[in-house]
Enzyme design. Structure first.
Site, short mmCIF file in Angstrom:
data_model
loop_
_atom_site.label_atom_id
_atom_site.label_comp_id
_atom_site.label_asym_id
_atom_site.label_seq_id
_atom_site.Cartn_x
_atom_site.Cartn_y
_atom_site.Cartn_z
N GLU A 1 0.84 -1.22 0.00
CA GLU A 1 0.00 0.00 0.00
C GLU A 1 0.87 1.26 0.00
OE1 GLU A 1 -2.47 -1.62 3.26
OE2 GLU A 1 -4.17 -0.93 2.07
N GLU B 1 -4.45 -9.76 3.26
CA GLU B 1 -5.31 -9.36 4.38
C GLU B 1 -6.51 -10.26 4.61
OE1 GLU B 1 -3.84 -7.28 2.34
OE2 GLU B 1 -3.18 -5.48 3.40
#
Ligand SMILES: NC(=O)c1ccc[n+]([C@@H]2O[C@H](COP(=O)([O-])OP(=O)(O)OC[C@H]3O[C@@H](n4cnc5c(N)ncnc54)[C@H](O)[C@@H]3O)[C@@H](O)[C@H]2O)c1
Length: 707
Positions: A107, A127
């Site tokens: 990210e 995730e």
């Protein structure tokens, strides 16, 4: 304490290099975020900077978020500000990646304007396996950069992709061979020279062709299939969809709201618990850092069957030379063939090259002579489950092994005290209980006797790490942690098929609940004969129940050995592992049930799951109370790492607290009232905790069995 800052800004003429150094893996903890934030501010204020390179020193680019912060207050707002500031820089920003770039690490890279990577870099968003969604802009930036379809694929697969694939996807702009820092700086200089400017992912629009309803429908179907009983995959799809509909800032808000909702879910708490439980399992109270491991540079394995071969391969994979001994020359020859095929299939799947196969094969030295074990540091016995035979072998090992060698047994159920007792060095004897296939399954139960020395425990815990295993320490008792808990779980499954349940009904119910494979399918895979051998070796322990494990015995007597001969609880076509319902198996089970006068019964899916699971959880509480396991989370690790218990349910003890101990006790009582007390006696600790209104977690926090 090191005085080197975690983040520093270096200059190379008009370029500013933000260099992060936070060993071992540049986890994005509070210090790293603060350092990165300060560096971003510094370069933002410097108008001599014409381009920024972000790179990390050490093993990898930012490996991911700090799991330790998981249970604390939400950090999304802080991440958002940091990443927005990085993205808002007014000169081109290039992320130069290497190593394993996961989750938050990726990210950060997405908030840069361009991305380059070394060829060996792996990039991914795992995730959803933790029951959450990317929460630092990942669900909003990734679809803008590579399209919603590929973003969904990366997020839902949860698997990292290699740099070359990331390049194809547009996730990486260039793959840089040779020195990353100078290659990335040259790339940035070329960008500037070509007049390329900032390229903010947040300002892009998700390509329309990748946002059709069909794409989202397919993703939804996939999430349901890949992650049954879980929501994170579906939430991730919602968040990616938001990226196609909402302005960037609103999308980030939406993502934050959804990730915080995910963190409250049992699926996330369970998965995070499983993660930390594995770390905790390596900590052994009373084993001080001063206790040095003994060497484990050379391993011997006795018994070249299923397990012996797997253990030898596991050692060779870790670069440790192994002497593989068997009493039987043809068994040894077969073993070498098996190992060769194992490696050949790794070559065919592109996992290793031919040269690597050869060097691993060469590490394994077959032998028929015990004298060849004289120089081994650790010897693992893996012959058939027979006490007299194992004792005979340990006498031989005692005679040939060098002083200080660790003598381990891979027994599944036998009393290791008795095995150690035949040697003059009981303190060197320990259990190393691998799981089949031993070169694949991560769990290693390390079983200490009352006499095993601390140095031997340390050695085996360290060896486990070298072998990339997840070790859990247990004390000697029947079946240790895993197989002892398996006893009631399997007993009920077998009993239910005698009561008339189809094998598939049992397995499907367990699989729908979340077990990786139904237990009867597991028996077919492991070999019905293997199970029966264990039953026979432990017959003296059988309870006075004439139906006990009779399903296994009936199939075995009919010559049904499971997958190995194509017939067990199911039927198998040659070379296939697909379970096919088999009326013949059902008839054999019915006949046995009739002769034992087992009353037929209808089983709801719920009853199947409860009858298998409650005895398992109940036995876990006994194990805890007796101190066979050091802690509840160790029991959870055994079952999640070794028995296919769903990680998103945290493990059996975590699950017991999730459903509530009163519900478990009520369940035990319900089935005791139907089937009698023999198998349905609640564990004393269960009764006690329910009376006190406490959970397992509370009991442990207050000292558990150590009080
Ligand atoms: N198969 C499993 O899933 C599994 C899992 C965990 C632990 N275990 C345990 O591992 C052990 C081995 O199981 P397995 O399934 O590999 O058995 P196996 O029958 O496949 O192999 C046993 C091997 O031991 C050899 N052997 C017999 N007597 C010997 C002797 N005197 N000296 C040297 N070698 C001898 C045999 O020739 C054979 O090759 C057992 O204790 C079993 O309970 C098995």
């Amino acid at each position: 304490m090191s005085s080197v800052p975690v983040a520093r800004v270096e200059r190379e003429a008009e370029l500013a290099l933000i260099v992060i150094r936070s060993p071992p893996v540049n986890t994005i903890d509070a210090t790293v975020r603060a350092g990165l934030g300060a560096a971003v501010r510094q370069v933002a204020e410097d108008d001599t900077v014409r381009g920024v390179l972000l790179l990390c020193e050490g093993r990898t680019f930012f490996s991911g978020a700090d799991m330790g912060e998981f249970s604390g207050p939400p950090r999304e707002e802080e991440y958002r500000q940091l990443l927005n500031a990085l993205e808002a820089l007014s000169v081109p920003v290039v992320a130069a990646m290497h190593g394993t770039v996961l989750g938050g690490g990726l990210e950060i890279a997405l908030a840069c304007h361009y991305r380059v990577a070394e060829p060996a870099t792996r990039l991914g968003m795992p995730e959803v396996t933790l029951g959450i969604i990317p929460g630092a802009g990942g669900t909003q930036r990734l679809p803008r950069l590579i399209g919603a379809e590929q973003a969904l694929d990366l997020i839902l697969s949860a698997r990292p992709v290699a740099a070359a694939r990331a390049h194809e996807l547009g996730l990486v702009d260039a793959v840089i061979s040779g020195d990353l820092r100078s290659g990335a700086a040259a790339y940035l200089r070329d960008l500037i020279a070509a007049g390329k400017s900032v390229r903010r992912t947040g300002e892009m629009v998700v390509p329309a062709a990748t946002t059709t309803p069909e794409i989202f429908e397919r993703a939804t179907e996939r999430a349901r299939k890949l992650y049954p009983n879980r929501r994170a995959g579906l939430v991730a799809i919602d968040a990616v969809r938001a990226a196609t509909r909402l302005p960037f800032a609103a999308g980030l808000e939406y993502e934050t709201q959804r990730v915080n909702e995910c963190k409250q879910s049992t699926e996330s708490k369970g998965a995070v618990h499983a993660f930390f439980a594995e770390r905790e399992a390596r900590r052994i109270p009373g084993l001080s850092q001063d206790v040095q491991p003994r060497p484990y540079a050379a391993v011997g394995v006795v018994g070249a069957g299923t397990m012996g071969c797997g253990i030898a391969v596991c050692c060779a994979d870790a670069g440790i030379p192994v002497t593989l001994l068997d009493a039987n020359a043809s068994a040894l020859e077969r073993a070498v063939g098996t190992i060769d095929r194992t490696y050949q299939s790794m070559v065919e799947r592109g996992r290793i090259g031919l040269e690597e196969k050869e060097s691993r094969m060469q590490r394994i030295r077959p032998s028929l002579d015990y004298a060849d074990l004289a120089r081994a540091d650790v010897i693992v016995e893996a012959v058939v489950e027979d006490m007299a035979l194992k004792q005979e072998i340990f006498r031989k090992l005692d005679a040939v092994a060098q002083p200080g060698a660790v003598l381990a047994t891979n027994t599944s159920t036998l009393d290791i005290e008795q095995i150690a007792g035949v040697t003059a060095r009981a303190h060197d004897v320990i259990g190393m209980h691998f799981f089949s296939p031993a070169n694949v399954m991560p769990l290693l139960e390390v079983v200490r006797t009352t006499r095993t020395s601390m140095a031997v425990i340390r050695t085996v815990m360290d060896l486990a790490k070298a072998l990339r295993k997840t070790p859990v320490l247990a004390k000697v008792c029947y079946g240790f942690i895993g197989n002892r808990m398996m006893e009631g779980y399997a007993r009920e499954a077998e009993r239910m098929v005698l009561e008339g349940a189809a094998p598939r009904a049992i397995d499907s119910a367990l699989e729908a609940w979340g077990m990786a494979m139904g237990i009867l399918g597991v028996f077919d895979m492991a070999g019905i004969d293997v199970g029966v051998n264990v039953h026979v070796a432990n017959a003296q322990r059988f309870p006075p129940d004439p139906t006990y494990y009779q399903a296994d015995f009936a199939l075995h007597e009919a010559g049904r050995l499971g997958q190995k001969n194509g017939r067990g609880y199911y039927r198998y076509e040659p070379g296939s592992r697909t379970r096919i319902d088999d009326p013949q198996a059902v008839e054999i089970l019915r006949a046995r049930a009739r002769s034992l006068q087992v009353s037929p019964r209808m089983h709801s899916e719920r009853e199947i799951v409860e009858r298998c699971l409650y005895p398992l959880l109940n036995e876990g509480l006994r194990i805890l109370e007796e101190g066979v396991a050091l802690r509840a989370s160790d029991i959870d690790v055994v079952w999640t790492a070794g028995y296919g218990f769903p990680r998103y349910r945290g493990g059996p003890m975590f699950h017991a607290d999730t459903i509530g101990l009163p519900a478990l006790l009520d369940g035990m009582h319900k089935y005791r009232d139907i089937f009698g007390p023999m198998h349905w006696q609640p564990a004393p600790l269960l009764v006690q905790l329910v009376e006190q209104g406490r959970t397992i977690a509370q009991w442990e926090a207050e000292g558990g069995a150590r009080r």
